[in-house]
Design a protein around this motif. Structure first.
Motif, mmCIF file in Angstrom:
data_model
loop_
_atom_site.group_PDB
_atom_site.id
_atom_site.type_symbol
_atom_site.label_atom_id
_atom_site.label_comp_id
_atom_site.label_asym_id
_atom_site.label_seq_id
_atom_site.Cartn_x
_atom_site.Cartn_y
_atom_site.Cartn_z
ATOM 1 N N CYS A 42 0.874 -1.404 -0.066
ATOM 2 C CA CYS A 42 0.040 0.020 -0.098
ATOM 3 C C CYS A 42 0.734 1.313 0.070
ATOM 4 C CB CYS A 42 -0.953 0.029 1.318
ATOM 5 S SG CYS A 42 -1.931 1.630 1.507
ATOM 6 N N LEU A 43 1.788 1.352 0.684
ATOM 7 C CA LEU A 43 2.821 2.273 0.721
ATOM 8 C C LEU A 43 3.541 2.719 -0.348
ATOM 9 C CD1 LEU A 43 4.750 1.613 4.386
ATOM 10 C CD2 LEU A 43 2.912 3.605 3.871
ATOM 11 N N LYS A 44 3.824 1.655 -0.964
ATOM 12 C CA LYS A 44 4.496 1.615 -2.598
ATOM 13 C C LYS A 44 3.446 2.365 -3.300
ATOM 14 C CE LYS A 44 7.569 -2.556 -2.093
ATOM 15 N NZ LYS A 44 7.805 -3.806 -2.562
ATOM 16 N N LYS A 45 2.430 1.986 -3.468
ATOM 17 C CA LYS A 45 1.272 2.246 -4.233
ATOM 18 C C LYS A 45 1.156 3.955 -3.924
ATOM 19 C CE LYS A 45 -1.366 -1.856 -4.970
ATOM 20 N NZ LYS A 45 -2.300 -2.714 -4.596
ATOM 21 N N ILE A 46 0.976 4.247 -2.789
ATOM 22 C CA ILE A 46 0.771 5.739 -2.369
ATOM 23 C C ILE A 46 2.094 6.480 -2.875
ATOM 24 C CG2 ILE A 46 0.464 7.363 -0.618
ATOM 25 C CD1 ILE A 46 -1.967 5.740 -1.095
ATOM 26 N N ALA A 47 3.325 5.945 -2.827
ATOM 27 C CA ALA A 47 4.474 6.852 -3.188
ATOM 28 C C ALA A 47 4.566 6.851 -4.581
ATOM 29 C CB ALA A 47 5.544 5.922 -2.833
ATOM 30 N N ASP A 48 4.164 5.829 -5.453
ATOM 31 C CA ASP A 48 4.057 5.927 -6.954
ATOM 32 C C ASP A 48 3.006 7.115 -7.381
ATOM 33 O OD1 ASP A 48 5.682 3.975 -7.075
ATOM 34 O OD2 ASP A 48 4.303 2.399 -7.228
ATOM 35 N N VAL A 78 9.022 14.960 -3.733
ATOM 36 C CA VAL A 78 8.089 13.972 -2.786
ATOM 37 C C VAL A 78 9.131 13.093 -1.873
ATOM 38 C CG1 VAL A 78 6.455 11.884 -2.583
ATOM 39 C CG2 VAL A 78 6.491 13.485 -4.333
ATOM 40 N N PHE A 79 8.999 13.312 -0.696
ATOM 41 C CA PHE A 79 9.737 12.479 0.468
ATOM 42 C C PHE A 79 8.887 11.777 1.229
ATOM 43 C CE2 PHE A 79 11.567 16.511 -0.392
ATOM 44 C CZ PHE A 79 12.997 16.337 -0.470
ATOM 45 N N ARG A 80 9.511 10.459 1.549
ATOM 46 C CA ARG A 80 8.899 9.717 2.696
ATOM 47 C C ARG A 80 9.224 10.336 4.002
ATOM 48 N NH1 ARG A 80 8.873 3.386 4.390
ATOM 49 N NH2 ARG A 80 7.034 3.562 5.931
ATOM 50 N N PHE A 81 8.360 10.791 4.679
ATOM 51 C CA PHE A 81 8.513 11.602 5.878
ATOM 52 C C PHE A 81 8.546 10.850 6.971
ATOM 53 C CE2 PHE A 81 7.612 15.563 8.434
ATOM 54 C CZ PHE A 81 8.642 16.024 8.258
ATOM 55 N N GLY A 82 7.673 9.823 7.407
ATOM 56 C CA GLY A 82 7.602 9.099 8.411
ATOM 57 C C GLY A 82 6.918 7.784 8.087
ATOM 58 N N GLY A 83 6.324 6.687 8.997
ATOM 59 C CA GLY A 83 5.689 5.751 8.673
ATOM 60 C C GLY A 83 4.669 5.803 7.539
ATOM 61 N N GLU A 84 3.659 6.404 7.691
ATOM 62 C CA GLU A 84 2.794 6.423 6.604
ATOM 63 C C GLU A 84 2.492 8.064 6.320
ATOM 64 O OE1 GLU A 84 0.400 6.508 10.507
ATOM 65 O OE2 GLU A 84 1.955 5.637 9.756
ATOM 66 N N GLU A 85 3.443 8.616 6.698
ATOM 67 C CA GLU A 85 3.491 10.222 6.299
ATOM 68 C C GLU A 85 4.633 10.528 5.056
ATOM 69 O OE1 GLU A 85 2.038 12.608 10.097
ATOM 70 O OE2 GLU A 85 4.407 12.853 9.510
ATOM 71 N N PHE A 86 3.970 11.388 4.222
ATOM 72 C CA PHE A 86 4.971 11.828 2.989
ATOM 73 C C PHE A 86 4.969 13.385 2.868
ATOM 74 C CE2 PHE A 86 2.876 7.594 2.277
ATOM 75 C CZ PHE A 86 3.923 6.860 1.739
ATOM 76 N N ILE A 134 -5.400 10.065 -5.008
ATOM 77 C CA ILE A 134 -5.090 8.586 -4.208
ATOM 78 C C ILE A 134 -6.570 8.016 -4.089
ATOM 79 C CG2 ILE A 134 -4.582 7.912 -1.892
ATOM 80 C CD1 ILE A 134 -2.105 9.047 -3.442
ATOM 81 N N GLU A 135 -7.723 8.657 -3.799
ATOM 82 C CA GLU A 135 -8.895 7.853 -3.647
ATOM 83 C C GLU A 135 -9.069 7.416 -5.151
ATOM 84 O OE1 GLU A 135 -13.273 9.035 -1.718
ATOM 85 O OE2 GLU A 135 -12.298 10.374 -2.917
ATOM 86 N N ALA A 136 -8.828 7.826 -6.149
ATOM 87 C CA ALA A 136 -9.042 7.247 -7.623
ATOM 88 C C ALA A 136 -8.361 6.100 -7.872
ATOM 89 C CB ALA A 136 -8.801 8.277 -8.531
ATOM 90 N N GLN A 137 -7.344 5.781 -6.978
ATOM 91 C CA GLN A 137 -6.452 4.687 -7.216
ATOM 92 C C GLN A 137 -7.464 3.370 -6.743
ATOM 93 O OE1 GLN A 137 -3.507 5.126 -8.992
ATOM 94 N NE2 GLN A 137 -4.250 6.972 -8.823
ATOM 95 N N GLN A 138 -8.399 3.528 -5.907
ATOM 96 C CA GLN A 138 -9.237 2.522 -5.636
ATOM 97 C C GLN A 138 -8.594 1.472 -4.849
ATOM 98 O OE1 GLN A 138 -11.724 1.296 -8.884
ATOM 99 N NE2 GLN A 138 -12.714 3.322 -8.999
ATOM 100 N N ILE A 139 -7.799 1.676 -3.984
ATOM 101 C CA ILE A 139 -7.107 0.872 -3.334
ATOM 102 C C ILE A 139 -8.057 0.387 -2.163
ATOM 103 C CG2 ILE A 139 -5.197 0.541 -1.440
ATOM 104 C CD1 ILE A 139 -3.712 2.787 -3.091
ATOM 105 N N GLU A 140 -8.284 -0.738 -1.846
ATOM 106 C CA GLU A 140 -9.000 -1.363 -0.701
ATOM 107 C C GLU A 140 -8.683 -0.717 0.644
ATOM 108 O OE1 GLU A 140 -10.677 -5.777 0.811
ATOM 109 O OE2 GLU A 140 -8.657 -5.554 -0.373
#
Length: 399
Positions: A291-297, A306-314, A337-343
């Protein structure tokens, strides 16, 4: 121990097994050898050509253009042969040098062939001169020049030197046996000279190949060091999971930004995945990493730094954007992000993010930290107000 070391170094000079190259290395070496010896070939051709023209003119002048003696005719024949050899070598050399095809190997053969001709010719002239003189300087000069400056393989250079010396020695001994003159000193000198010249030629052959292989080895090591350095640099500045810039590079980036003296609006966006702890609890950490990889992409596709700032923060940084553009960019993050339709862990809903952002002038680290603090406060408001939304920091937001 010292003597053994010296012997080992000496035997390495002609250890042909260490000088074996691949076909590609041979091709590169021929190009290098052709460039290294070509200038000496042209110098030799030019000098010998001018020298033969002078000799021909001198013989004609000396004999009043009659060539009435046998010696003058023999000398003239030798000079004309060498002049023709120079002309032919020059024509072929120019033709192959400016050819569009790869002629490195042909040119090296031409250089060796011309030098062999020069050696045979020098031996003949020296032998004929020896009827009236003890001088072997013509052969000596040619042999040392060829051995020291022209690249020739051992299977060419050694037979050529031996054949030339055998012919010269046979002629000198015949003169001595026929009682024409004492040639003992000339024989000894020519044999010694040939041994030295052959050794020099062999050493030049081996040293050129060894230097080339050493150069390739150094280049390969430098390439490996560069690749390793780039790999370490990548590892130091990128997040191992997502491939985004990490906080270490964030420090480097802002220092470079301050040094550049750039001015203008800087906008920072802190993006946090909504209910990510519940996501991990529901689907597991492996799925969480995906999930984190998909959000990062997705964030990289949106744009900005874009930086990975923390656990689930960017963290995303945008430069020189108007207020409307900043608002639009923040809202676009949420909707994209919502349009990615990630479960998501919430039944009936897709995974979403909350965004807090702030804009201002950033000229030093204090001002940068202030922007981060403001964006973090705005992110808190976005989460408190229901998540899946973007909130700009306003002064009253922090009250």
């Amino acid at each position: 121990m010292e003597k053994i070391g010296r012997k080992r170094d000496y035997t390495m000079i002609f250890n042909t097994k260490e000088l074996v190259m691949t076909s590609e290395q041979e091709r590169l070496f021929r190009k290098k050898a052709r460039a290294a010896t070509g200038k000496y070939f042209w110098a030799a051709v030019l000098f010998v050509l001018v020298f033969q023209i002078y000799n021909i003119g001198y013989v004609l002048y000396y004999t009043e253009f009659r060539l009435g003696t046998e010696s003058s005719r023999i000398y003239m024949t030798l000079y004309v042969i060498m002049l023709a050899g120079c002309a032919a070598a020059s024509a072929l050399g120019l033709l192959w040098t400016f050819s569009k095809k790869d002629r490195d190997w042909a040119l090296l053969i031409l250089y060796a062939a011309f030098c062999c001709l020069l050696l045979f010719w020098s031996a003949c002239v020296t032998l004929y001169d020896h009827r009236v003189s003890d001088n072997i300087s013509v052969y000596m000069t040619s042999a040392i020049y060829v051995a020291g400056l022209i690249y020739m393989r051992p299977k060419v250079s050694v037979p050529v030197f031996l054949i030339c010396e055998a012919g010269l020695l046979a002629g000198l001994l015949q003169m001595d046996l026929n009682g024409i003159k004492d040639t003992y000193g000339s024989c000894v000198n020519s044999v010694g000279l040939t041994i030295v010249a052959a050794f020099i030629s062999l050493y030049r052959w081996s040293s050129m190949r060894r230097d080339f292989l050493n150069h390739l080895e150094i280049e390969e090591k430098n390439r490996m060091i560069t690749e390793q350095s780039e790999k370490l640099s990548y590892m130091a500045n990128h997040d191992a999971l997502t491939g985004l810039w990490n906080r270490n590079y964030l420090n480097e980036w802002k220092e470079n930004f301050f040094k550049s003296g750039k001015e203008g609006q800087v906008s920072v966006f802190i993006t946090d995945i909504d209910y990510f702890k519940q996501y991990n609890d529901a689907f597991g950490h492996v799925k969480g990493d995906e999930c984190l990889k998909k959000i990062a992409d997705a964030l990289q596709e949106i744009g900005g730094i874009v930086f990975r700032f923390g656990g689930e923060e960017f963290l995303c940084i945008e430069l020189n954007k108007t207020a409307d553009q900043v608002d639009s960019a923040a809202e676009r993050i949420c909707r994209y992000i919502e349009a990615q339709q990630i479960e998501s862990a919430v039944p009936g809903r897709y995974l979403s993010v909350s965004v807090g952002y702030s804009s201002g002038v950033m000229q030093n680290d204090t001002e940068f930290r202030m922007l981060l603090h403001e964006a973090d406060k705005a992110l808190y408001e976005a989460k408190r107000n229901g998540r899946n939304q973007a909130v700009r920091f306003e002064q009253e937001t922090g009250d």
